[in-house]
Scaffold this motif. Structure first.
Motif, PDB file in Angstrom:
ATOM      1  N   MET A  30       0.904  -1.092   0.096  1.00 26.58           N
ATOM      2  CA  MET A  30      -0.102   0.072  -0.041  1.00 26.58           C
ATOM      3  C   MET A  30       0.912   1.309  -0.091  1.00 26.58           C
ATOM      4  O   MET A  30       0.603   2.126  -0.716  1.00 26.58           O
ATOM      5  N   LYS A  31       1.775   1.143   0.642  1.00 25.51           N
ATOM      6  CA  LYS A  31       2.790   2.337   0.932  1.00 25.51           C
ATOM      7  C   LYS A  31       3.466   2.719  -0.403  1.00 25.51           C
ATOM      8  O   LYS A  31       3.393   3.859  -0.651  1.00 25.51           O
ATOM      9  N   TRP A  69       0.961   4.363  -2.946  1.00 32.25           N
ATOM     10  CA  TRP A  69       0.612   5.586  -2.660  1.00 32.25           C
ATOM     11  C   TRP A  69       1.923   6.714  -2.993  1.00 32.25           C
ATOM     12  O   TRP A  69       1.852   7.478  -3.761  1.00 32.25           O
ATOM     13  N   GLU A 123      10.019  11.200   1.770  1.00 34.40           N
ATOM     14  CA  GLU A 123       9.356  11.179   3.213  1.00 34.40           C
ATOM     15  C   GLU A 123      10.142  12.039   3.978  1.00 34.40           C
ATOM     16  O   GLU A 123       9.250  12.913   4.766  1.00 34.40           O
ATOM     17  N   MET A 139      -0.225  12.876   2.642  1.00 34.49           N
ATOM     18  CA  MET A 139       0.052  11.564   2.234  1.00 34.49           C
ATOM     19  C   MET A 139       0.783  10.573   3.197  1.00 34.49           C
ATOM     20  O   MET A 139       0.683   9.637   3.391  1.00 34.49           O
ATOM     21  N   GLN A 141      -0.099   7.407   5.573  1.00 35.16           N
ATOM     22  CA  GLN A 141       0.671   6.119   5.334  1.00 35.16           C
ATOM     23  C   GLN A 141       1.418   5.813   6.786  1.00 35.16           C
ATOM     24  O   GLN A 141       1.234   4.692   6.968  1.00 35.16           O
ATOM     25  N   TYR A 197      -6.489   9.560  -2.902  1.00 33.42           N
ATOM     26  CA  TYR A 197      -6.958   9.241  -1.738  1.00 33.42           C
ATOM     27  C   TYR A 197      -7.963   8.517  -1.372  1.00 33.42           C
ATOM     28  O   TYR A 197      -8.811   8.147  -0.367  1.00 33.42           O
TER      29      TYR A 197
END
Length: 454
Positions: A1-2, A5, A27, A95, A99, A118
């Motif tokens: 999932m991370k 995104w 990040e 975002m 996460q 989203y």
């Protein structure tokens, strides 16, 4: 999932060509993003919420709505901290925080082009369906739909309709004895451009053509009932009759000298506001929210009383002549500890008559609550600057569109960023700057989009 995104936020091709991972840096940048403004409104013992946006004026609006809410609801007092971030920083920070499962705000604005990022699997947004239910019947449904999941669950509250209209410098046409009000079709519009070129010795352009924005394409698609995203769950296709006809027509305008290329790529830039304010561009289509540009920029303020607003020309009479463009959906995140109260306040702030009054008077946006469009006190009050700045009261045009059911829909989906980016960085420049054949340019765009989305 991370990783899924993250891929939506970064240019994979660039990372691959460099042979390095950029996830850690992305990040870090998101985590270190700093707000440009922070304010807190409400009593300290009120329920506390964090709200992020990327527009200072939005936070000023929300602050007023917190104060009004607290006056009306002594048993539900709110204390809200508002933070404004640069556009890209805010969306990236949101975002990454979602996460990570921590650090996200309770409430947040999300720009419409970012919204599909989203709403997929494991959507991190609170269900607003119940909170919006009291307003559902009077709201423009297409504006609710664009901030919903594919199953219809409402997860965002709209800010405005963004109905596209035509802006005319009426003073210019009057000076040259030309009748812009009789224009109904794009053929009429083109003929008017030829007359203006002759009358002004080529010193005034009928319009400008965007190379960094796709508003014109959205208008064309709405008129033909087409959508290059394919709609929710559909297959993207930019090789549409509507898009090809619009680009071909615009290319011919440039060749014939009745249009110029928009300074800095599109109409909504400081660069392009200069020729508009100087009377070198006589007309252009833009969403109704563009009215705030006339009152918010010093050079544009000089145009008070000179500009008129009408519906947009069509290719064929009887087609829809408008489309909702742009927008911001406001959400409650899954990290909010009191989402029911946050949702109740948010729906009231943006959908109630009280909230819509501020959205119209303070922000200059065409509101989504249609019950107010024909309300004399709300829509036609001459203390509102937009009702006196232009030669027509804007809601007169909006009601004309509503009565004819003339506002079309083009969806924003997960494919939209890919389509919009390539059109604005490559295709429009190929056609309008380099003179590339339109069909060839659209084939090139389709090949790229297919490759990127496969």
């Amino acid at each position: 999932m991370k990783k899924k995104w993250l891929a939506l936020l970064m240019c994979g091709a660039m990372a691959a060509s460099m042979g390095v991972s950029v996830y850690a840096d992305e990040e870090a940048d998101a985590a270190e993003a700093e707000a440009t403004a922070v304010t807190t409104v409400g009593p300290e013992d009120g329920t506390h919420f964090e709200l992020w946006t990327f527009v200072d004026l939005h936070n000023e609006f929300y602050a007023k709505m917190v104060e009004e809410w607290n006056e009306l609801n002594p048993d539900k007092q709110l204390n809200v901290t508002f933070s404004t971030y640069p556009y890209g920083d805010m969306h990236n920070k949101l975002m990454m925080s979602l996460q990570a499962g921590s650090g996200a705000p309770d409430i947040c604005d999300i720009e419409i082009g970012q919204f599909p990022n989203y709403t997929g699997v494991d959507c991190p947004l609170y269900d607003l369906t119940d909170a919006l239910a009291p307003y559902e019947d009077t709201m423009v449904q297409s504006r609710l739909d664009v901030y919903s999941k594919e199953d219809g669950t409402r997860v965002g509250v709209p800010t405005h309709v963004g109905a596209t209209v035509m802006y005319w410098n009426a003073e210019i046409f009057e000076e040259y004895g030309l009748d812009y009000k009789s224009v109904k079709t794009w053929d009429d519009y083109t003929a008017l451009g030829e007359q203006l070129k002759e009358a002004s010795n080529g010193e005034v352009y009928l319009t400008s053509v965007d190379t960094g924005g796709v508003d014109w394409m959205w208008i064309a698609m709405a008129e033909y009932g087409e959508d290059w995203t394919g709609g929710p769950g559909g297959t993207p296709n930019v090789q549409l009759e509507s898009v090809e006809k619009m680009m071909t027509m615009q290319q011919q305008w440039l060749n014939d000298g009745i249009a110029m290329i928009s300074t800095d790529g599109h109409t909504d830039t400081d660069g392009c506001r200069v020729p508009i304010s100087e009377g070198k561009i006589a007309s252009f289509p833009k969403a109704m929210w563009y009215m705030s540009r006339f009152t918010g920029y010093e050079a544009m303020k000089t145009l008070e009383g000179k500009f008129d607003i009408t519906t947009v020309p069509v290719f064929e009479e009887g087609q829809k002549c408008s489309v909702g463009i742009g927008g911001t959906g406001t959400v409650v995140t899954n990290e909010c500890e009191n989402p029911e109260l946050a949702a109740e306040w948010l729906a009231w702030a943006k959908c109630s008559p009280e909230g819509e009054a501020h959205i119209w008077a303070d922000l200059g946006f065409d509101v989504c609550n249609t019950a107010l469009w024909s309300d004399e006190e709300f829509a036609y009050d001459e203390s509102n600057i937009y009702n006196t700045f232009f030669r027509v009261k804007p809601y007169e045009v909006l009601n004309e569109l509503a009565e004819a059911d003339a506002i079309g829909t083009v969806y924003t989906t997960s494919a939209s960023p890919t389509i919009n980016d390539y059109m604005c960085t490559t295709t429009l420049n190929y056609v309008f700057e380099d003179g590339m054949d339109v069909a060839e340019a659209l084939q090139d765009a389709q090949d790229y989009i297919d490759m990127e989305l496969s």
